[in-house]
Scaffold this active site. Structure first.
Site, PDB file in Angstrom:
ATOM      1  N   LYS A   1      40.964  37.196  32.469  1.00 31.78           N
ATOM      2  CA  LYS A   1      40.057  36.126  32.918  1.00 31.78           C
ATOM      3  C   LYS A   1      38.758  36.810  33.340  1.00 31.78           C
ATOM      4  O   LYS A   1      38.763  37.967  33.719  1.00 31.78           O
ATOM      5  CB  LYS A   1      40.653  35.412  34.139  1.00 31.78           C
ATOM      6  CG  LYS A   1      41.891  34.568  33.855  1.00 31.78           C
ATOM      7  CD  LYS A   1      41.486  33.119  33.579  1.00 31.78           C
ATOM      8  CE  LYS A   1      42.673  32.233  33.293  1.00 31.78           C
ATOM      9  NZ  LYS A   1      43.453  31.961  34.491  1.00 31.78           N
TER      10      LYS A   1
ATOM     11  N   HIS B   1      34.122  37.398  37.657  1.00 31.84           N
ATOM     12  CA  HIS B   1      32.816  36.760  37.824  1.00 31.84           C
ATOM     13  C   HIS B   1      32.275  36.916  39.240  1.00 31.84           C
ATOM     14  O   HIS B   1      32.911  37.504  40.108  1.00 31.84           O
ATOM     15  CB  HIS B   1      32.875  35.292  37.405  1.00 31.84           C
ATOM     16  CG  HIS B   1      33.900  34.489  38.148  1.00 31.84           C
ATOM     17  ND1 HIS B   1      33.760  34.159  39.464  1.00 31.84           N
ATOM     18  CD2 HIS B   1      35.081  33.965  37.735  1.00 31.84           C
ATOM     19  CE1 HIS B   1      34.806  33.458  39.840  1.00 31.84           C
ATOM     20  NE2 HIS B   1      35.634  33.334  38.820  1.00 31.84           N
TER      21      HIS B   1
ATOM     22  N   HIS C   1      34.232  36.641  42.394  1.00 31.96           N
ATOM     23  CA  HIS C   1      35.143  37.691  42.825  1.00 31.96           C
ATOM     24  C   HIS C   1      34.481  38.735  43.707  1.00 31.96           C
ATOM     25  O   HIS C   1      35.136  39.584  44.277  1.00 31.96           O
ATOM     26  CB  HIS C   1      35.747  38.415  41.610  1.00 31.96           C
ATOM     27  CG  HIS C   1      36.712  37.577  40.867  1.00 31.96           C
ATOM     28  ND1 HIS C   1      36.455  37.106  39.604  1.00 31.96           N
ATOM     29  CD2 HIS C   1      37.931  37.098  41.196  1.00 31.96           C
ATOM     30  CE1 HIS C   1      37.480  36.383  39.186  1.00 31.96           C
ATOM     31  NE2 HIS C   1      38.385  36.363  40.137  1.00 31.96           N
TER      32      HIS C   1
END
Ligand code: ARG
Length: 574
Positions: A127, A130, A133
């Site tokens: 995933k 981004h 995070h």
């Protein structure tokens, strides 16, 4: 360092009967207004015990202690004893503390080597990593640094989201439409596109769902082909994450993520059942937490597969058994508050007394000026892109300011300052607050920003270079230090902030709040800049110069150590 509150308490104790030194120490205050002294002692509470009017008591104490060399002046004002510490004594005490401890200034041994786990970052593999995070990653890293400085033995864990039914879907999609080269070239974007395609295709071909479920079961049973594919996805994703961690200067002691617990859950599912905590509901296993206002926690699905919370129960136990932690800290978004409340409740129902040492440290959302992010709508801002952009923008600013600097110097500084700016911004606000990421704010060299603090550090370094080695080494050794020259308002204010630094670090640790350190080093930077503008530092008077250079060195040390606690570098030139 002299504990002034304690010294004051000892002196006052000689003049009041019936109070312990520690009780007096707790009563000593630091007035808001420096005109009321550096410390004040209110006498209201003593009236009853001593059967005297508070102002009279204050007067007696003031007269009793005023001759001590600790003070420049002691005054009685109404019910207060206002104490002004001898500036010379104070400043020379602070300087000798900072300059002898150097890199260790601010550290303590209060942790006594006890083990603290800090879990942070913990992205989901395959995933996007981004901008959302960044919070856990940067806040967690700073909490690690702070606990390390407080003398704890810290274990840094990245609890990777590398397990769950979605990997059945991903493998399924890869087999149908995948391509090895694409994954290698751009692992996360490619794997994500498979995952998305799966969700589109499954609308038309529901049988894909069964296929994915079968694949996941095989993975759970450790079948070779599925496990190898999963392992490959994991390795490729980790390579991408590691690139970002390297940019941020972040490392972990363990990457034991969710998959690590895949074989460690049955024991707890059984224990939950045996202790009568778990019940069956439509083939699934649940823990009903309605009576605690925490809803229902799903432990296993009807097909027997386990869930996120099940893995967290196993993980906490594993950590207790492996590390015997004193504290087990989880730096995870406040969106997961309910998850962590349910999980703690279940641990306590299971009777684990160490549940109280498991701490969820939540934080608010980060959003972008352009609007919220959405993975589904492709509005994802990759963390790596943000960091690269920060470096780029910083390079432009530096080139403009220093047209003659060499390009290698600029490269290095742009990285230090650009990435530092993003980290600092993250740690500027109270962590629980939501905030909006704004480029102008992040990179402002004059605001309360990372570049500003780093620039102030570089300014200190530049003063020291100009002062010359001989003077600096004498100042560092406190050789012939005459703190008479450091009694101006700006010098004294700066010394006071330095004195507070170790307290600030301890406070930040106790509250799991790096922004306390961030704010304090902004204060130190501002105070230093006032001193720098107010005073002529490199004077012809050798004695005066050494004293002032010692204060510059001390400010530089505190800024550097403070930045290090945030996970930032302190450049010598900018
Ligand atoms: N992987 C999760 C996510 O990205 C965060 C994991 C938090 N840690 C935990 N022990 N549950 O949302």
């Amino acid at each position: 360092m002299v504990n002034f509150k304690e010294e004051i308490a000892k002196l006052i104790a000689e003049h009041v009967e019936g109070l312990e030194i520690s009780e007096i120490q707790d009563m000593v205050e630091i007035p808001q207004d420096p005109k009321m002294g550096d410390y004040a002692f209110p006498c209201f509470k003593l009236a009853k015990v001593l059967r005297k009017a508070p102002p009279l008591i204050a007067k007696g104490i003031a007269e009793g202690i005023s001759g001590d060399s600790l003070f420049e002046k002691v005054e009685q004002v109404n019910a207060y004893v206002n104490m002004f510490i001898s500036k010379e004594k104070f400043v020379s005490d602070v300087l000798s503390e900072v300059l002898t401890k150097k890199d260790d200034f601010g550290k303590s041994d209060m942790g006594g080597g006890k083990t603290v786990i800090v879990e942070y970052s913990s992205p989901n593999i395959a995933k996007p990593f981004h901008i959302g995070h960044i919070r856990s990653t940067v806040i967690g890293n700073s909490i690690y640094k702070i606990y390390d400085a407080l003398g704890y033995n810290v274990v840094r864990i990245n609890h990777l989201g590398d397990y769950g039914t979605q990997f059945g879907k991903m493998i399924c999609a890869y087999r149908h439409w995948g391509n090895k080269e694409d994954v290698i070239r751009e692992p996360i974007k490619t794997l994500l596109s498979y995952y998305t395609k799966f969700h589109v295709e499954v609308e038309e071909h529901p049988e894909l769902d069964d296929e994915a479920r079968e694949i996941f079961t095989k993975l759970e049973h450790g079948e070779k082909e599925e496990t190898e594919l999963w392992q490959w996805f994991r390795d490729e994703s980790l390579k991408e994450f590691t690139r970002v961690y390297d940019m941020l200067g972040i490392t972990f002691d363990s990457y034991a993520g969710e998959s690590f617990y895949s074989d460690k859950m049955p024991r707890f599912v059984k224990e939950l059942k045996d202790k009568g905590i778990m019940e069956e509901s439509q083939g699934a296993n649940i823990v009903n937490l309605e009576e605690y206002g925490l809803g229902i926690a799903l432990i296993t699905k009807s097909d027997g597969s386990t869930l996120y919370i099940t893995r967290d129960i196993a993980a906490a136990n594993y950590r207790k058994e492996t590390y015997d932690f004193y504290k087990n800290i989880y730096v995870v978004a406040s969106q997961q508050n309910l998850h962590f409340q349910q999980w703690k409740k279940i641990l306590s129902l299971l009777g684990y007394e160490w549940e109280k040492d498991c701490i969820h440290v939540p934080f608010g959302l980060v959003s972008l000026e352009e609007g919220t992010m959405s993975t589904r709508h492709g509005r994802v801002v990759f963390l790596e892109d943000v960091l690269n952009k920060a470096v780029e923008k910083t390079r432009e600013i530096i080139e403009e300011k220093n047209p003659n600097a060499s390009s290698e110097d600029i490269d290095e500084t742009a990285k230090t300052v650009g990435i530092g700016a993003v980290i600092f911004q993250e740690l500027s606000n109270n962590r629980i607050k939501d905030y909006v990421f704004k480029w102008d704010k992040v990179l402002n060299f004059d605001g309360e920003t990372g570049p500003y603090v780093q620039y102030t550090h570089a300014r200190c370094a530049s003063v020291l270079r100009k002062a010359g080695e001989e003077t600096v080494s004498r100042a560092a050794a406190l050789d012939g230090l005459n703190s008479e020259y450091l009694c101006s308002e700006s010098a004294y204010e700066l010394a006071k902030l330095l004195y507070k630094f170790p307290e600030v670090v301890a406070d930040a640790g106790e509250k799991y709040e790096p922004s306390i350190v961030t704010r304090h080093i902004v204060d130190i930077a501002q105070s230093f800049n006032r001193f720098y503008h107010d005073e002529h530092i490199l004077t012809d008077n050798e004695e005066e110069k050494i004293a002032k250079v010692a204060l510059v060195l001390a400010a530089k040390t505190a800024l550097k150590n403070g930045l290090a606690l945030l996970g930032m570098k302190a450049p010598e030139r900018m």
